[in-house]
Design a protein around this motif. Structure first.
Motif, short mmCIF file in Angstrom:
data_model
loop_
_atom_site.label_atom_id
_atom_site.label_comp_id
_atom_site.label_asym_id
_atom_site.label_seq_id
_atom_site.Cartn_x
_atom_site.Cartn_y
_atom_site.Cartn_z
N HIS A 40 8.56 53.23 90.58
CA HIS A 40 8.62 53.89 91.92
C HIS A 40 10.20 54.16 92.11
CE1 HIS A 40 9.36 49.46 92.13
NE2 HIS A 40 10.29 49.90 92.96
N CYS A 41 10.35 55.16 93.08
CA CYS A 41 11.66 55.55 93.42
C CYS A 41 12.39 54.44 94.08
CB CYS A 41 11.71 56.69 94.51
SG CYS A 41 13.08 56.98 95.48
N PRO A 42 13.63 54.04 93.65
CA PRO A 42 14.26 52.78 94.23
C PRO A 42 14.53 53.10 95.71
CG PRO A 42 15.72 54.02 92.55
CD PRO A 42 14.40 54.85 92.48
N LYS A 43 14.84 54.33 96.18
CA LYS A 43 14.90 54.32 97.72
C LYS A 43 13.77 54.45 98.78
CE LYS A 43 18.33 55.88 100.62
NZ LYS A 43 18.67 57.49 100.67
N CYS A 44 12.79 55.33 98.47
CA CYS A 44 11.67 55.40 99.07
C CYS A 44 10.37 54.52 98.71
CB CYS A 44 11.42 56.72 99.55
SG CYS A 44 10.63 57.73 98.17
N GLY A 45 10.49 54.20 97.59
CA GLY A 45 9.45 53.25 97.17
C GLY A 45 8.13 54.20 96.71
N LYS A 65 16.68 64.23 91.28
CA LYS A 65 16.22 63.88 92.67
C LYS A 65 15.03 63.24 92.66
CE LYS A 65 19.74 66.21 95.70
NZ LYS A 65 20.54 66.79 94.45
N CYS A 66 14.75 62.47 93.65
CA CYS A 66 13.23 61.87 93.82
C CYS A 66 12.60 63.32 94.36
CB CYS A 66 13.28 60.83 94.89
SG CYS A 66 11.71 60.41 95.70
N ARG A 67 11.23 63.40 93.95
CA ARG A 67 10.37 64.47 94.53
C ARG A 67 10.27 64.29 96.12
NH1 ARG A 67 6.62 67.95 92.16
NH2 ARG A 67 6.63 67.02 90.16
N ILE A 68 10.10 63.00 96.41
CA ILE A 68 9.57 62.93 97.77
C ILE A 68 10.83 62.65 98.96
CG2 ILE A 68 8.42 61.49 99.42
CD1 ILE A 68 6.55 62.87 97.26
N CYS A 69 11.90 61.95 98.58
CA CYS A 69 13.04 61.56 99.55
C CYS A 69 14.20 62.28 99.21
CB CYS A 69 13.04 60.10 99.64
SG CYS A 69 13.88 59.45 98.45
N ARG A 70 14.31 63.04 97.94
CA ARG A 70 15.34 63.78 97.44
C ARG A 70 16.58 62.74 97.13
NH1 ARG A 70 13.31 67.47 95.28
NH2 ARG A 70 15.22 68.52 95.13
ZN LIG Z 1 12.19 58.47 96.93
#
Ligand SMILES: [Zn+2]
Length: 260
Positions: A40-45, A65-70
């Motif tokens: 999972h993305c370490p930032k937004c999960g 970048k993360c697809r969701i939270c960038r």
């Molecule tokens: Zn993210």
């Protein structure tokens, strides 16, 4: 299987294993499971979908970048993946399509994960060291049985004792300079080096100290570390071992061919 096929296969497997090592590097030091939750993305999960989790490629396609939270995804991920792939290909090139290849790839993967963890946390977790040691040893026993290499297996055993013993003496003499994690890692280094030969064992362990001292002095000169500050020794032990098994045997073979 030809050696060329083994090298290509090892590189592809290395990419996938590198992806797994990223999970180990991120989670083991903080005591998280390496199985659950899924990547999972370490930032937004946000849980990564399969096509967002392809080694190196996804990182490039998603613009780092993360697809969701960038949130920016660390370059460490593709670096570990490509590094593992290159290392796996080199090991396959060195030993060819032989029975000892899987065991040596396990050790190479352990060296990548442990070096990264040691650099970030100054620790070498038993949770990585012990399974790596057990799997590499088991793989070499199988290889010895298949290719009748019990002499090499004996030398690998000597390597474990020498690696562990030498580092233990230094650890006892200077506990601040060398942690007990380094002692256990040296057993794995000795196992692999001894399998290649006693010359490799001596050169490989010594190379770790030379590399560590050289980099330590260089960092002091450029003022990145102060005198008396310890730098992690694990990466140098691992690098000394890998460089030795990749280079020393090739030189020895080359010399043998030259004088044959
Ligand atoms: Zn993210």
């Amino acid at each position: 299987m030809t050696d060329t096929v083994a090298i290509v296969l090892a590189a592809i497997i290395g990419l996938a294993i590198g992806s797994f090592l990223n999970v180990v590097i991120a989670r083991v030091p903080i005591g998280e499971s390496i199985v659950k939750p899924p990547s999972h993305c370490p930032k937004c999960g946000t849980v990564l979908r399969l096509y967002d989790n392809i080694p190196v490629l996804s990182w490039l396609v998603l613009g780092r970048k993360c697809r969701i939270c960038r949130a920016t995804i660390s370059a460490q991920y593709p670096l570990v993946e490509t590094g593992t792939a290159v290392l796996f290909a080199l090991v396959a090139w060195r030993v060819g399509a032989h029975a000892d290849l899987p065991a040596l790839l396990v050790a190479a993967a352990a060296f990548v994960a442990l070096s990264a963890i040691d650099l970030q946390t100054k620790r070498l977790p038993d949770l990585v060291v012990f399974p790596s040691l057990a799997m590499t040893a088991a793989g070499l026993v199988v290889a010895a049985a298949i290719d009748d290499r019990f002499d090499d297996l004996g030398r690998a055993g000597i390597g474990v004792a020498v690696g562990f013993g030498v580092l233990l003496v230094i650890h006892v003499a200077k506990p601040n300079g060398m942690g007990f994690g380094d002692v256990k890692l040296a057993a794995l280094c000795g196992l692999v080096l001894g399998w290649f030969g006693l010359a490799d064992l001596a050169v490989g362990l010594y190379a770790g100290f030379v590399l560590g001292a050289a980099v330590g002095v260089a960092l002091m000169v450029v003022g990145r570390v102060r005198r008396g500050v310890t730098i992690p020794f694990g990466p140098f032990l691992a690098a000394g071992t890998m460089i030795t098994i990749l280079a020393l045997g090739s030189w020895a073979d080359w010399l043998r061919d030259l004088y044959a």
